[in-house]
Write a protein that holds these residues in place. Structure first.
Motif, mmCIF file in Angstrom:
data_model
loop_
_atom_site.group_PDB
_atom_site.id
_atom_site.type_symbol
_atom_site.label_atom_id
_atom_site.label_comp_id
_atom_site.label_asym_id
_atom_site.label_seq_id
_atom_site.Cartn_x
_atom_site.Cartn_y
_atom_site.Cartn_z
ATOM 1 N N LEU A 1 0.873 -1.169 0.000
ATOM 2 C CA LEU A 1 0.000 0.000 0.000
ATOM 3 C C LEU A 1 0.913 1.222 0.000
ATOM 4 N N LEU B 1 -1.894 -1.125 -3.940
ATOM 5 C CA LEU B 1 -2.976 -0.191 -3.626
ATOM 6 C C LEU B 1 -2.391 1.184 -3.336
ATOM 7 N N VAL C 1 -2.968 4.871 -2.004
ATOM 8 C CA VAL C 1 -3.900 5.572 -1.114
ATOM 9 C C VAL C 1 -3.621 7.067 -1.222
ATOM 10 N N THR D 1 -8.509 -0.280 -7.963
ATOM 11 C CA THR D 1 -9.158 -0.100 -6.662
ATOM 12 C C THR D 1 -8.902 1.307 -6.140
ATOM 13 N N ALA E 1 -8.722 4.081 -3.199
ATOM 14 C CA ALA E 1 -8.554 4.238 -1.755
ATOM 15 C C ALA E 1 -8.150 5.671 -1.441
ATOM 16 N N ALA F 1 -7.520 8.557 2.035
ATOM 17 C CA ALA F 1 -7.277 8.647 3.472
ATOM 18 C C ALA F 1 -7.637 10.020 4.009
ATOM 19 N N VAL G 1 -15.362 5.671 -3.255
ATOM 20 C CA VAL G 1 -14.157 5.042 -2.753
ATOM 21 C C VAL G 1 -14.428 3.557 -2.460
ATOM 22 N N ASP G 2 -13.438 2.698 -2.735
ATOM 23 C CA ASP G 2 -13.571 1.264 -2.465
ATOM 24 C C ASP G 2 -13.094 0.907 -1.067
ATOM 25 N N ILE G 3 -11.981 1.511 -0.643
ATOM 26 C CA ILE G 3 -11.403 1.274 0.673
ATOM 27 C C ILE G 3 -11.135 2.623 1.313
ATOM 28 N N PHE G 4 -11.601 2.780 2.543
ATOM 29 C CA PHE G 4 -11.469 4.049 3.255
ATOM 30 C C PHE G 4 -10.403 3.896 4.333
ATOM 31 N N VAL G 5 -9.468 4.828 4.387
ATOM 32 C CA VAL G 5 -8.362 4.763 5.339
ATOM 33 C C VAL G 5 -8.453 5.952 6.293
#
Length: 374
Positions: free
Chosen positions: A52, A74, A76, A134, A136, A138, A156-160
């Motif tokens: 990442l 990934l 971010v 993907t 992502a 933050a 967003v697919d993945i939230f940080v």
């Protein structure tokens, strides 16, 4: 076993280890590097490499997030960074890279006073999504409540949620703190939170419903947390402690697996290899990717702590430019210092010790071998 030592008559402390203090032990079996898999999966998202990119302006732009995504990792994006403050931050990035060291912090504080614009958050994430990788992004804990709806609407697919340290229970006398458990429960996307550096802190974050926990505090190349706040978490011990929390939470929750992601103190490929050996599922890279020719920092590296308006706990550092991103990740390596062909180093270390999967490699034997500088 506490492994405590006496600092003085009135204080005892637990002995902790950095990645430099441990070494991986080869086993009786070896494998062909070509037969090793570096793939991992978090929620419904599978990645071919356990990388990442740290949400830092010196590392990630929409273009580099796309490039890393296409390479199997990934990217971010920092949704409070220059790419969401300026329509075209090229001039600001170039200025930061050209600043004399003594003026860098003050000028960066001025540059980052420009407000974050929700429409730019949507535009940047939309650009990444259009590339088919993907997505992502933050936010820091204190801006999450304000901006997360914009982030979710952008797709967003993945939230940080990433900070120097993140707790499941923040106590505040000036406002309503972010309730992580309720917040994560209400979201329809997997959330990665951190940093955490202790067993108990990580266990609390896992109980909020987080899909992944970032491990690290004050160990990055651009952070001065250890010298400014006196706080530091040696990474080998921190990762191993959080991996233990993952194991215990797996039993407590009846089978829910939370991914452990090492974040900080990972400047060379050997550190990344050791992070997996200590129990991490993947690692988040800052300086290692800031050395890429495509990196927006132009050979310089900094994080949000470097331009904090009241108490900067980081600095802009020169990391140099060593190779294109693809060579840093996959080689062929042209440097012997662990800055290129990172995946090749991980693959070969796994093969040398007889492991073909990342999860298996977490069981490799390690020894304490304090670094002597040789």
């Amino acid at each position: 076993m506490t492994n405590e030592i006496e600092i003085g008559r009135g204080k005892r402390g637990r002995r902790a280890y950095s990645f430099d203090d441990v070494a991986i032990v080869p086993s009786r079996r070896t494998r062909d590097p070509e037969k090793v898999s570096l793939a991992w999966q978090i929620d419904a998202f599978r990645f071919e490499i356990p990388v990442l990119a740290a949400p830092m302006d010196s590392v990630m732009s929409p273009a580099t997030a796309i490039a890393l995504g296409k390479a199997g990792g990934l990217g971010v994006l920092d949704l409070e960074g220059l790419w969401t403050r300026y329509e075209d931050p090229t001039a600001q990035l170039a200025e930061i890279a050209s600043l004399p060291r003594e003026a860098a912090t003050a000028r960066m504080q001025e540059i980052y006073r420009e407000p974050v614009k929700p429409e730019l958050i949507s535009a940047r994430l939309g650009e990444i999504r259009a590339a088919g990788v993907t997505v992502a992004g933050a936010l820091s804990p204190h801006r999450t409540q304000e901006l997360y709806q914009t982030v979710l609407k952008a797709g967003v697919d993945i939230f940080v949620i990433r900070g120097t340290t993140v707790s499941a229970e923040h106590v505040s006398a000036v406002g309503e703190p972010l309730n992580l458990k309720k917040f994560i429960y209400d979201l329809d996307v997997p959330v990665i939170v951190g940093g955490a550096s202790t067993y108990q802190a990580a266990l609390h974050l896992m109980r909020t419903g987080a899909a992944g926990v970032l491990v690290g505090f004050g160990g990055g190349a651009a952070l001065t947390t250890r010298t400014s706040l006196g706080i530091h978490a040696p990474m080998a011990t921190a990762v191993a402690d959080v991996a233990a929390a993952r194991r215990d939470y797996l039993d407590e929750s009846g089978g829910r697996y939370v991914h452990v992601i090492a974040d900080g103190g990972l400047g060379r490929s050997g550190d990344m290899v050791k992070s997996i050996a200590c129990g991490a599922d993947a690692f988040m890279l800052g300086a290692a990717l800031a050395r890429a020719e495509e990196a927006p920092g132009g050979g310089y590296h900094w994080g949000p702590e470097a331009h904090h308006i009241e108490l900067p706990r980081g600095e802009r550092v020169h990391v140099g430019t060593v190779a294109p991103l693809d060579e840093i990740l996959f080689g062929p390596g042209t440097h012997t210092d662990g800055t290129t062909n990172i995946m090749g180093a991980l693959r070969r270390s796994m093969a040398t010790t007889g492991y073909s999967e990342l999860k298996e490699f977490q069981r490799v034997d390690v020894v304490v071998s304090p670094y002597q500088g040789g």
